[in-house]
Write an enzyme that holds these catalytic residues in place. Structure first.
Site, PDB file in Angstrom:
ATOM      1  N   ASP A 131      -1.245   0.408 -12.105  1.00 48.86           N
ATOM      2  CA  ASP A 131      -1.598  -0.525 -11.081  1.00 48.86           C
ATOM      3  C   ASP A 131      -2.466  -1.650 -11.299  1.00 48.86           C
ATOM      4  N   CYS A 185      15.609  11.994   2.508  1.00 48.49           N
ATOM      5  CA  CYS A 185      14.940  11.810   3.434  1.00 48.49           C
ATOM      6  C   CYS A 185      15.942  12.375   4.847  1.00 48.49           C
ATOM      7  N   CYS A 191       7.539  10.490   9.405  1.00 49.16           N
ATOM      8  CA  CYS A 191       6.250   9.435   8.915  1.00 49.16           C
ATOM      9  C   CYS A 191       6.423   8.521   9.906  1.00 49.16           C
ATOM     10  N   CYS A 195       2.954   7.708  12.171  1.00 46.93           N
ATOM     11  CA  CYS A 195       1.926   6.411  11.804  1.00 46.93           C
ATOM     12  C   CYS A 195       1.335   5.845  13.195  1.00 46.93           C
ATOM     13  N   CYS A 211      -1.358  -1.258   7.832  1.00 40.65           N
ATOM     14  CA  CYS A 211      -1.691   0.072   7.442  1.00 40.65           C
ATOM     15  C   CYS A 211      -3.208   0.253   7.275  1.00 40.65           C
ATOM     16  N   CYS A 238      -5.384   6.228   3.884  1.00 40.27           N
ATOM     17  CA  CYS A 238      -4.855   7.167   5.028  1.00 40.27           C
ATOM     18  C   CYS A 238      -3.737   7.750   4.220  1.00 40.27           C
TER      19      CYS A 238
HETATM   20  C1  B12 Z   1       0.272  -3.434  -2.330  1.00 36.95           C
HETATM   21  C2  B12 Z   1       0.101  -1.744  -2.330  1.00 36.95           C
HETATM   22  C3  B12 Z   1      -0.116  -1.220  -1.098  1.00 36.95           C
HETATM   23  C4  B12 Z   1      -0.189  -1.800   0.167  1.00 36.95           C
HETATM   24  C5  B12 Z   1       1.048  -2.010   0.692  1.00 36.95           C
HETATM   25  C6  B12 Z   1       1.842  -1.042   0.883  1.00 36.95           C
HETATM   26  C7  B12 Z   1       3.358  -0.923   0.379  1.00 36.95           C
HETATM   27  N1  B12 Z   1       4.279  -0.164   0.726  1.00 36.95           N
HETATM   28  O1  B12 Z   1       3.584  -1.971  -0.476  1.00 36.95           O
HETATM   29  C8  B12 Z   1      -1.180  -0.991   0.872  1.00 36.95           C
HETATM   30  C9  B12 Z   1      -2.719  -1.224   0.838  1.00 36.95           C
HETATM   31  C10 B12 Z   1      -0.870  -0.726   2.367  1.00 36.95           C
HETATM   32  C11 B12 Z   1      -0.948   0.449   0.094  1.00 36.95           C
HETATM   33  C12 B12 Z   1      -1.099   1.645   0.779  1.00 36.95           C
HETATM   34  C13 B12 Z   1      -0.896   2.829   0.061  1.00 36.95           C
HETATM   35  N2  B12 Z   1      -0.840   3.052  -1.450  1.00 36.95           N
HETATM   36 CO1  B12 Z   1      -0.241   1.581  -2.410  1.00 36.95          CO
HETATM   37  N3  B12 Z   1       0.155   0.341  -3.506  1.00 36.95           N
HETATM   38  C14 B12 Z   1       0.361  -1.138  -3.482  1.00 36.95           C
HETATM   39  C15 B12 Z   1       1.034  -1.767  -5.037  1.00 36.95           C
HETATM   40  C16 B12 Z   1      -0.234  -2.390  -5.745  1.00 36.95           C
HETATM   41  C17 B12 Z   1       2.171  -2.645  -4.888  1.00 36.95           C
HETATM   42  C18 B12 Z   1       3.294  -2.327  -3.992  1.00 36.95           C
HETATM   43  C19 B12 Z   1       4.508  -3.011  -3.826  1.00 36.95           C
HETATM   44  O2  B12 Z   1       4.973  -3.678  -4.685  1.00 36.95           O
HETATM   45  N4  B12 Z   1       4.779  -3.525  -2.583  1.00 36.95           N
HETATM   46  C20 B12 Z   1       5.500  -4.581  -2.117  1.00 36.95           C
HETATM   47  C21 B12 Z   1       6.557  -3.992  -1.302  1.00 36.95           C
HETATM   48  C22 B12 Z   1       7.736  -5.405  -1.455  1.00 36.95           C
HETATM   49  O3  B12 Z   1       7.221  -3.022  -1.955  1.00 36.95           O
HETATM   50  P1  B12 Z   1       7.404  -1.696  -1.162  1.00 36.95           P
HETATM   51  O4  B12 Z   1       6.707  -1.305  -0.001  1.00 36.95           O
HETATM   52  O5  B12 Z   1       7.449  -0.697  -2.426  1.00 36.95           O
HETATM   53  O6  B12 Z   1       8.632  -2.157  -0.808  1.00 36.95           O
HETATM   54  C23 B12 Z   1      10.140  -1.635  -1.007  1.00 36.95           C
HETATM   55  C24 B12 Z   1      10.677  -1.275   0.109  1.00 36.95           C
HETATM   56  O7  B12 Z   1      10.312  -2.180   1.245  1.00 36.95           O
HETATM   57  C25 B12 Z   1      12.238  -1.187  -0.251  1.00 36.95           C
HETATM   58  N5  B12 Z   1      13.039  -2.000   0.877  1.00 36.95           N
HETATM   59  C26 B12 Z   1      13.034  -3.090   1.574  1.00 36.95           C
HETATM   60  N6  B12 Z   1      14.057  -2.985   2.429  1.00 36.95           N
HETATM   61  C27 B12 Z   1      14.807  -1.972   2.053  1.00 36.95           C
HETATM   62  C28 B12 Z   1      15.985  -1.501   2.635  1.00 36.95           C
HETATM   63  C29 B12 Z   1      16.406  -0.378   2.177  1.00 36.95           C
HETATM   64  C30 B12 Z   1      17.899   0.104   2.684  1.00 36.95           C
HETATM   65  C31 B12 Z   1      15.836   0.483   1.256  1.00 36.95           C
HETATM   66  C32 B12 Z   1      16.461   1.798   0.726  1.00 36.95           C
HETATM   67  C33 B12 Z   1      14.773   0.044   0.822  1.00 36.95           C
HETATM   68  C34 B12 Z   1      14.120  -1.251   1.221  1.00 36.95           C
HETATM   69  O8  B12 Z   1      12.270  -2.224  -1.001  1.00 36.95           O
HETATM   70  C35 B12 Z   1      11.069  -2.845  -1.376  1.00 36.95           C
HETATM   71  C36 B12 Z   1      10.922  -2.907  -2.916  1.00 36.95           C
HETATM   72  O9  B12 Z   1      11.331  -1.707  -3.709  1.00 36.95           O
HETATM   73  C37 B12 Z   1       1.286  -0.328  -5.605  1.00 36.95           C
HETATM   74  C38 B12 Z   1       0.871  -0.368  -7.257  1.00 36.95           C
HETATM   75  C39 B12 Z   1       2.226  -0.975  -7.902  1.00 36.95           C
HETATM   76  N7  B12 Z   1       1.540  -1.808  -8.962  1.00 36.95           N
HETATM   77  O10 B12 Z   1       3.492  -1.137  -7.807  1.00 36.95           O
HETATM   78  C40 B12 Z   1       0.519   0.699  -4.878  1.00 36.95           C
HETATM   79  C41 B12 Z   1       1.068   2.152  -4.895  1.00 36.95           C
HETATM   80  C42 B12 Z   1       2.370   2.025  -3.980  1.00 36.95           C
HETATM   81  N8  B12 Z   1       0.281   2.757  -3.665  1.00 36.95           N
HETATM   82  C43 B12 Z   1       0.106   4.024  -3.709  1.00 36.95           C
HETATM   83  C44 B12 Z   1      -0.617   4.968  -2.894  1.00 36.95           C
HETATM   84  C45 B12 Z   1      -0.963   6.272  -3.254  1.00 36.95           C
HETATM   85  C46 B12 Z   1      -1.057   4.079  -1.792  1.00 36.95           C
HETATM   86  C47 B12 Z   1      -1.473   4.973  -0.189  1.00 36.95           C
HETATM   87  C48 B12 Z   1      -0.838   6.748  -0.177  1.00 36.95           C
HETATM   88  C49 B12 Z   1      -2.943   5.189  -0.436  1.00 36.95           C
HETATM   89  C50 B12 Z   1      -3.609   5.986   0.745  1.00 36.95           C
HETATM   90  N9  B12 Z   1      -3.612   6.964   0.705  1.00 36.95           N
HETATM   91  O11 B12 Z   1      -4.313   5.039   1.549  1.00 36.95           O
HETATM   92  C51 B12 Z   1      -1.202   4.105   0.800  1.00 36.95           C
HETATM   93  C52 B12 Z   1       0.610   4.437   1.339  1.00 36.95           C
HETATM   94  C53 B12 Z   1       0.724   3.651   2.367  1.00 36.95           C
HETATM   95  C54 B12 Z   1       2.162   3.369   2.346  1.00 36.95           C
HETATM   96  N10 B12 Z   1       2.966   4.066   3.481  1.00 36.95           N
HETATM   97  O12 B12 Z   1       2.848   2.731   1.680  1.00 36.95           O
HETATM   98  C55 B12 Z   1       0.964   4.555  -4.949  1.00 36.95           C
HETATM   99  C56 B12 Z   1       2.166   5.511  -4.674  1.00 36.95           C
HETATM  100  C57 B12 Z   1       2.641   6.506  -5.276  1.00 36.95           C
HETATM  101  C58 B12 Z   1       3.693   7.233  -4.852  1.00 36.95           C
HETATM  102  N11 B12 Z   1       3.981   8.479  -4.914  1.00 36.95           N
HETATM  103  O13 B12 Z   1       4.769   6.337  -4.451  1.00 36.95           O
HETATM  104  C59 B12 Z   1       1.280   3.256  -5.858  1.00 36.95           C
HETATM  105  C60 B12 Z   1       2.686   3.188  -6.389  1.00 36.95           C
HETATM  106  C61 B12 Z   1      -0.058   3.090  -6.842  1.00 36.95           C
HETATM  107  C62 B12 Z   1       0.106   4.018  -8.120  1.00 36.95           C
HETATM  108  N12 B12 Z   1       0.127   3.222  -9.315  1.00 36.95           N
HETATM  109  O14 B12 Z   1       0.237   5.102  -8.035  1.00 36.95           O
HETATM  110  N13 B12 Z   1      -0.561   0.180  -1.035  1.00 36.95           N
HETATM  111  S1  SF4 Z   2       8.613  12.347   6.556  1.00 34.21           S
HETATM  112 FE1  SF4 Z   2       9.617  10.251   5.893  1.00 34.21          FE
HETATM  113  S2  SF4 Z   2       9.562  10.312   3.825  1.00 34.21           S
HETATM  114 FE2  SF4 Z   2       9.038  12.425   4.317  1.00 34.21          FE
HETATM  115  S3  SF4 Z   2      11.265  13.048   4.379  1.00 34.21           S
HETATM  116 FE3  SF4 Z   2      10.814  12.236   6.530  1.00 34.21          FE
HETATM  117  S4  SF4 Z   2      11.878  10.341   6.440  1.00 34.21           S
HETATM  118 FE4  SF4 Z   2      11.469  10.981   4.398  1.00 34.21          FE
HETATM  119  S1  SF4 Z   3      -0.818   5.145   5.177  1.00 32.34           S
HETATM  120 FE1  SF4 Z   3      -0.298   3.360   6.303  1.00 32.34          FE
HETATM  121  S2  SF4 Z   3       1.847   3.654   6.635  1.00 32.34           S
HETATM  122 FE2  SF4 Z   3       1.041   5.587   6.402  1.00 32.34          FE
HETATM  123  S3  SF4 Z   3       0.533   6.702   8.214  1.00 32.34           S
HETATM  124 FE3  SF4 Z   3      -1.379   5.759   7.271  1.00 32.34          FE
HETATM  125  S4  SF4 Z   3      -1.111   3.803   8.635  1.00 32.34           S
HETATM  126 FE4  SF4 Z   3       0.801   4.459   8.572  1.00 32.34          FE
END
Ligand code: B12
Ligand code: SF4
Ligand code: SF4
Length: 305
Positions: A131, A185, A191, A195, A211, A238
């Site tokens: 990360d 899923c 989920c 939220c 978030c 969270c």
């Molecule tokens: C930015 C970031 C955040 C941001 C944005 C979250 C997000 N979902 O992107 C914030 C601050 C909100 C955040 C929160 C959290 N995060 Co964070 N975060 C990151 C970070 C730095 C980048 C993620 C990223 O690239 N986001 C950009 C967007 C484009 O990516 P995405 O949401 O994954 O989007 C994908 C989907 O939208 C999907 N998608 C879009 N459209 C469609 C349509 C279809 C049909 C499908 C199938 C998919 C799809 O494609 C996108 C790309 O794959 C990573 C570390 C890393 N370097 O990867 C950690 C990471 C994702 N976070 C992590 C964690 C633990 C959390 C939290 C649980 C922390 C907490 N307890 O508060 C929360 C969870 C919130 C949540 N529900 O996502 C872990 C997740 C571990 C895991 N098991 O997956 C990571 C991987 C860090 C790590 N190295 O361990 N995070």
């Molecule tokens: S809570 Fe969300 S991530 Fe977990 S199985 Fe249900 S839809 Fe999938």
């Molecule tokens: S971690 Fe973010 S996306 Fe997940 S329940 Fe909390 S506010 Fe919602």
């Protein structure tokens, strides 16, 4: 001469270091993710996380980050604690932040793993990532067969749920890739329904700027005056969308001593700068500084019925 089984060498050592899963994928351009990342950024779902809009090309292609990159080795490290915070009315901290900052813990392990690979396999170069650089951690772990990305956008492992960190080694060694697994899923929407800020704007898409994790950790300014949400007492991150996910019934406690921590005794309201520095010097909580924790406490206090 017997050929070295690269996967076995790497997997055995990763297990010895405490990682609970390890998978391999070919380092190449993330074609499917490129339009998704682009859309996510255009929708401003990164809010004020400016670092997310940097290095767009590198984020999608590890060969631009590491010379001659051939393989991404994805690794999962469990952080699910034995005991959760018992007092449900107390300020809540995400489970990932109970112990020592995962960046330090994982970097030490990855460095040891890379050294081991060099010793056992020979001339291998590469870089360790936790990360800490523009790498799409979840996507690589998914491609390596370590789970699927759930509707809450976290990676879920079918035997272990989602409470783990993801890290990578990107190396110049060619290794047979593992394939992805299917999405389990199904019709579940727990989920999305749970939220409190409606941040999961559609299945598989999180608006990061909505978030609670973003508000409580990433946002450096004041909370927006228009924010009506009840954070349900979360003051650092969270876990709601993961706590309600049925796959987390399979989470088992970690055995990483450096993640052990007891936050039950912390007097959040009465924290001084000195106590904050002492308690959280090696913790991820340090990221918000005391000022951030106090802002979050004030916010959840005002929103309590
Ligand atoms: C930015 C970031 C955040 C941001 C944005 C979250 C997000 N979902 O992107 C914030 C601050 C909100 C955040 C929160 C959290 N995060 Co964070 N975060 C990151 C970070 C730095 C980048 C993620 C990223 O690239 N986001 C950009 C967007 C484009 O990516 P995405 O949401 O994954 O989007 C994908 C989907 O939208 C999907 N998608 C879009 N459209 C469609 C349509 C279809 C049909 C499908 C199938 C998919 C799809 O494609 C996108 C790309 O794959 C990573 C570390 C890393 N370097 O990867 C950690 C990471 C994702 N976070 C992590 C964690 C633990 C959390 C939290 C649980 C922390 C907490 N307890 O508060 C929360 C969870 C919130 C949540 N529900 O996502 C872990 C997740 C571990 C895991 N098991 O997956 C990571 C991987 C860090 C790590 N190295 O361990 N995070
Ligand atoms: S809570 Fe969300 S991530 Fe977990 S199985 Fe249900 S839809 Fe999938
Ligand atoms: S971690 Fe973010 S996306 Fe997940 S329940 Fe909390 S506010 Fe919602």
């Amino acid at each position: 001469m017997q050929k070295v089984d690269y996967k076995k060498v790497i997997r055995d050592k990763s297990t010895a270091l405490g990682f609970f899963h390890c998978g391999f994928s070919e380092a190449n351009f993330l074609e499917e993710e490129a339009p998704r990342l682009d859309k996510w950024l255009n929708n401003n779902y990164h809010g004020k996380m400016a670092y997310m809009s940097n290095h767009f090309d590198k984020r999608l292609d590890p060969r631009l980050l590491v010379d001659d990159a051939k393989t991404v080795v994805s690794l999962l490290l469990n952080y699910f604690p034995e005991e959760k915070q018992a007092d449900t009315s107390a300020p809540k901290i995400s489970k990932y932040a109970y112990g020592e900052d995962y960046h330090f813990v994982i970097k030490d392990k990855l460095t040891e793993l890379l050294e081991h690979i060099k010793q056992e396999i020979g001339e291998v170069s590469g870089r360790v990532f936790v990360d800490s650089a523009p790498v799409m951690d979840k996507v690589w772990a998914k491609k390596s067969g370590l789970g699927w990305i759930g509707k809450h956008t976290n990676l879920i492992h079918p035997q272990n749920g989602s409470f783990f960190f993801i890290a990578e080694l990107i190396i110049d060694l060619v290794i047979e890739p593992d394939g992805p697994i299917q999405d389990y899923c199904g019709t579940c929407t727990k989920c999305i329904d749970a939220c409190p800020t409606e941040a999961i704007v559609q299945p598989y898409v999180v608006d990061g700027s909505k978030c609670i994790s973003y508000f409580t950790i990433e946002l450096k300014d004041q909370m927006p005056a228009s924010l009506q949400s009840d954070f349900q007492n979360w003051i650092f991150g969270c876990d709601i969308c993961q706590d309600v996910c049925p796959w987390n019934r399979f989470s088992k406690p970690h055995n990483e001593p450096r993640f052990a921590g007891n936050l039950a005794e912390v007097d959040w309201e009465g924290l001084s700068e000195e106590v904050f520095q002492t308690l959280f010097h090696y913790s991820a909580i340090k990221r918000t500084k005391l000022k951030g924790i106090q802002r979050n406490l004030d916010y959840v206090k005002k929103k309590r019925p």
